[in-house]
Write a protein that holds these residues in place. Sequence first.
Motif, mmCIF file in Angstrom:
data_model
loop_
_atom_site.group_PDB
_atom_site.id
_atom_site.type_symbol
_atom_site.label_atom_id
_atom_site.label_comp_id
_atom_site.label_asym_id
_atom_site.label_seq_id
_atom_site.Cartn_x
_atom_site.Cartn_y
_atom_site.Cartn_z
ATOM 1 N N GLY A 3 0.174 -8.761 6.203
ATOM 2 C CA GLY A 3 1.412 -8.070 6.553
ATOM 3 C C GLY A 3 1.601 -8.161 8.056
ATOM 4 N N ALA A 4 2.863 -8.083 8.491
ATOM 5 C CA ALA A 4 3.181 -8.344 9.900
ATOM 6 C C ALA A 4 2.353 -7.556 10.927
ATOM 7 C CB ALA A 4 4.674 -8.127 10.127
ATOM 8 N N PRO A 5 2.064 -6.255 10.731
ATOM 9 C CA PRO A 5 1.341 -5.545 11.799
ATOM 10 C C PRO A 5 -0.179 -5.756 11.764
ATOM 11 C CG PRO A 5 1.973 -4.000 10.079
ATOM 12 C CD PRO A 5 2.454 -5.345 9.634
ATOM 13 N N LEU A 6 -0.673 -6.486 10.778
ATOM 14 C CA LEU A 6 -2.134 -6.633 10.597
ATOM 15 C C LEU A 6 -2.741 -7.655 11.553
ATOM 16 C CD1 LEU A 6 -3.919 -5.473 7.999
ATOM 17 C CD2 LEU A 6 -1.505 -5.004 8.085
ATOM 18 N N THR A 7 -4.029 -7.505 11.805
ATOM 19 C CA THR A 7 -4.767 -8.487 12.609
ATOM 20 C C THR A 7 -6.138 -8.691 11.970
ATOM 21 O OG1 THR A 7 -5.788 -6.749 13.935
ATOM 22 C CG2 THR A 7 -3.736 -7.714 14.803
ATOM 23 N N ASP A 8 -6.778 -9.748 12.413
ATOM 24 C CA ASP A 8 -8.124 -10.008 11.926
ATOM 25 C C ASP A 8 -9.078 -8.887 12.364
ATOM 26 O OD1 ASP A 8 -9.822 -11.713 10.455
ATOM 27 O OD2 ASP A 8 -10.711 -12.419 12.332
ATOM 28 N N ALA A 9 -8.870 -8.403 13.585
ATOM 29 C CA ALA A 9 -9.727 -7.329 14.113
ATOM 30 C C ALA A 9 -9.607 -6.086 13.231
ATOM 31 C CB ALA A 9 -9.330 -7.005 15.553
ATOM 32 N N PHE A 10 -8.371 -5.778 12.805
ATOM 33 C CA PHE A 10 -8.170 -4.603 11.942
ATOM 34 C C PHE A 10 -8.878 -4.799 10.609
ATOM 35 C CE2 PHE A 10 -5.784 -2.326 8.657
ATOM 36 C CZ PHE A 10 -5.882 -1.021 9.133
ATOM 37 N N VAL A 28 0.808 -1.224 0.000
ATOM 38 C CA VAL A 28 0.000 0.000 0.000
ATOM 39 C C VAL A 28 0.844 1.279 0.000
ATOM 40 C CG1 VAL A 28 -1.995 -1.067 1.108
ATOM 41 C CG2 VAL A 28 -0.214 0.003 2.520
ATOM 42 N N ARG A 29 0.149 2.372 -0.225
ATOM 43 C CA ARG A 29 0.794 3.689 -0.350
ATOM 44 C C ARG A 29 1.725 3.991 0.833
ATOM 45 N NH1 ARG A 29 -3.006 8.293 -2.128
ATOM 46 N NH2 ARG A 29 -3.865 8.101 -0.045
ATOM 47 N N GLY A 30 2.913 4.460 0.519
ATOM 48 C CA GLY A 30 3.870 4.851 1.549
ATOM 49 C C GLY A 30 4.773 3.723 2.018
ATOM 50 N N ASP A 31 4.506 2.512 1.544
ATOM 51 C CA ASP A 31 5.211 1.329 2.053
ATOM 52 C C ASP A 31 6.013 0.668 0.938
ATOM 53 O OD1 ASP A 31 5.908 -1.041 3.417
ATOM 54 O OD2 ASP A 31 4.057 -0.957 4.579
ATOM 55 N N LEU A 32 7.316 0.450 1.223
ATOM 56 C CA LEU A 32 8.205 -0.086 0.179
ATOM 57 C C LEU A 32 8.589 -1.546 0.423
ATOM 58 C CD1 LEU A 32 10.552 3.028 -0.156
ATOM 59 C CD2 LEU A 32 8.591 2.418 -1.594
ATOM 60 N N HIS A 33 8.078 -2.155 1.494
ATOM 61 C CA HIS A 33 8.420 -3.553 1.778
ATOM 62 C C HIS A 33 7.717 -4.468 0.769
ATOM 63 C CE1 HIS A 33 9.051 -1.482 5.630
ATOM 64 N NE2 HIS A 33 9.993 -2.383 5.845
ATOM 65 N N ASP A 34 8.485 -5.352 0.147
ATOM 66 C CA ASP A 34 7.795 -6.189 -0.858
ATOM 67 C C ASP A 34 8.110 -7.681 -0.783
ATOM 68 O OD1 ASP A 34 10.327 -6.265 -1.919
ATOM 69 O OD2 ASP A 34 9.769 -5.489 -3.893
ATOM 70 N N ILE A 35 8.871 -8.105 0.219
ATOM 71 C CA ILE A 35 9.242 -9.531 0.260
ATOM 72 C C ILE A 35 8.001 -10.394 0.532
ATOM 73 C CG2 ILE A 35 10.686 -11.252 1.434
ATOM 74 C CD1 ILE A 35 12.691 -8.874 1.957
ATOM 75 N N GLY A 36 7.214 -9.995 1.530
ATOM 76 C CA GLY A 36 5.992 -10.743 1.842
ATOM 77 C C GLY A 36 4.994 -10.699 0.696
ATOM 78 N N LYS A 37 4.844 -9.507 0.114
ATOM 79 C CA LYS A 37 3.916 -9.349 -1.030
ATOM 80 C C LYS A 37 4.326 -10.279 -2.182
ATOM 81 C CE LYS A 37 4.699 -6.534 -4.160
ATOM 82 N NZ LYS A 37 5.391 -6.725 -5.451
ATOM 83 N N LEU A 67 3.578 -3.364 5.852
ATOM 84 C CA LEU A 67 4.521 -3.786 6.897
ATOM 85 C C LEU A 67 4.706 -2.730 7.962
ATOM 86 C CD1 LEU A 67 6.577 -6.345 7.220
ATOM 87 C CD2 LEU A 67 5.039 -6.274 5.279
ATOM 88 N N LEU A 68 4.168 -1.544 7.715
ATOM 89 C CA LEU A 68 4.374 -0.447 8.662
ATOM 90 C C LEU A 68 3.045 -0.112 9.340
ATOM 91 C CD1 LEU A 68 6.535 1.898 6.372
ATOM 92 C CD2 LEU A 68 7.373 0.433 8.216
ATOM 93 N N THR A 69 3.095 0.141 10.627
ATOM 94 C CA THR A 69 1.868 0.544 11.319
ATOM 95 C C THR A 69 1.345 1.860 10.736
ATOM 96 O OG1 THR A 69 3.353 1.424 13.012
ATOM 97 C CG2 THR A 69 2.242 -0.618 13.540
ATOM 98 N N THR A 70 2.281 2.664 10.217
ATOM 99 C CA THR A 70 1.877 3.960 9.658
ATOM 100 C C THR A 70 1.204 3.843 8.290
ATOM 101 O OG1 THR A 70 4.137 4.134 8.857
ATOM 102 C CG2 THR A 70 3.604 5.379 10.842
ATOM 103 N N THR A 71 1.325 2.692 7.625
ATOM 104 C CA THR A 71 0.713 2.573 6.291
ATOM 105 C C THR A 71 -0.533 1.676 6.277
ATOM 106 O OG1 THR A 71 2.225 0.765 5.688
ATOM 107 C CG2 THR A 71 2.869 2.996 5.055
ATOM 108 N N MET A 72 -0.788 0.998 7.412
ATOM 109 C CA MET A 72 -1.964 0.112 7.470
ATOM 110 C C MET A 72 -3.251 0.845 7.092
ATOM 111 S SD MET A 72 -1.128 -1.605 11.128
ATOM 112 C CE MET A 72 -2.823 -2.007 11.541
ATOM 113 N N GLY A 73 -3.311 2.123 7.525
ATOM 114 C CA GLY A 73 -4.517 2.919 7.294
ATOM 115 C C GLY A 73 -4.865 3.058 5.820
ATOM 116 N N ALA A 74 -3.852 2.947 4.955
ATOM 117 C CA ALA A 74 -4.117 3.075 3.516
ATOM 118 C C ALA A 74 -5.016 1.948 3.012
ATOM 119 C CB ALA A 74 -2.796 3.081 2.750
ATOM 120 N N MET A 75 -5.088 0.861 3.786
ATOM 121 C CA MET A 75 -5.962 -0.248 3.369
ATOM 122 C C MET A 75 -7.443 0.146 3.455
ATOM 123 S SD MET A 75 -3.986 -3.462 4.980
ATOM 124 C CE MET A 75 -2.553 -4.148 4.139
#
Length: 211
Positions: A178-185, A96-105, A148-156
Motif C-alpha cells: 500500500g502507498a504509505p508502506l515501506t520495507d522498514a515498516f 485492513v481494519r478501518g480502511d476502505l481503499h480497494d483499488i490496489g488490493k 492506504l492510510l497512515t492511520t490504518t497501517m498499524g492494523a497490520m
Amino acid sequence: MSILNDIKENLIKGKAKIVVELVNQALNDGIGAKQILEEGLLAGMNVIGEKFQKNEVYVPEVLVAARAMSKGTEVLKPYLAASGVEPIGKVCIGTVRGDLHDIGKNLVKMMLEGKGFEVIDLGTDVAPETFVETAKNEGCQIICCSALLTTTMGAMKEVVDCAVAAGIRDKVKIMVGGAPLTDAFCKQIGADAYTPDAATAADVAASFVGK
Ligand code: B1M
C-alpha cells in the motif's frame, strides 16, 4: 500456436469479449484448458505485470486486462476443474481494519490469480482476526494485507500478532503493501515481505510457495 498468441495479445489490450470468443474457439479446436490458461491468458497477464512494473502501462490498462483475464478464466474453469489443474497456492487478501481503499488490493488479487493462486478476497475494513481465522480454516499459505492510510497501517501489526496468538505464524507468510508502506515498516512489525506494486507482490508470493 497462433490462437494462443491471439488470446495473449487481446488480453494485453483488454479485449474481454474477443478473449472469451478465442478461448471458446481454442477449446473447440481441441486445445487443452491448461495450455490455453498458461500460454494464452497467463502469458498475457505476465506481460501486463512486467509493463506495469516498468511504468509502461498504468492502473486502467491493468484493470481492463485483468477483467479480460477473469472473463477468459471463467470459460476455462469447468475444464480446468475436470482436468485437475491445481492452483499453485492459496492466499487470503484484504484491506485492513478501518480502511476502505480497494483499488490496489484488487490489482494485487488479479495479479495473484494471474500467477495461478486461489485467492480469497476478504474485502475492505477487515479485522485482524478475520485474516488469521480465514488463513487457518482455509489453509492459506499467505495472508496479504493492504493499507492506504497512515492511520490504518498499524492494523497490520495486529494481523501479525494475531497470527502468533493463533499459533499459525510459522505456517503462514504475511505480505504487506500500500502507498504509505515501506520495507522498514514491514520489518518493524515482523511481517515477511513488503512489495511496492501488485506485480512484484505476485512474484514474491509465488516464490513463497516455491514457484
Ligand atoms: Co483516499 N486517501 N481517503 N479515497 N485516496 C488517499 C490514500 C490519500 C493519500 C489522499 C490524500 O490525502 N492525498 C489520503 C491518505 C493520507 C494518509 O493517510 N496519509 C486519503 C484519505 C485521507 C482518505 C479519507 C480519510 C478521506 C476522507 O474521508 N476525509 C477517506 C478514508 C476512507 C477509509 O478508508 N476509511 C478516503 C476515501 C477515499 C475514496 C473512498 C474516495 C477512494 C477509494 C475508492 C476505492 O478504493 N474503492 C479514495 C481514493 C481513490 C484515494 C486516492 C486518490 C487513490 C488511491 C488509489 O486507489 N491509488 C489516494 C491518493 C493517491 O494515492 N493519489 C487517496 C491507486 C492504487 C492502484 O494504488 O492502492 O497504492 P495503491 O496500490 C498500489 C501499491 O501500493 C501496491 O499495489 C498497487 C499497485 O501496484 N499495493 C500492494 C497495494 N496494496 C498492496 C498489498 C500488497 C502488496 C502491494 O500486499 C501484499
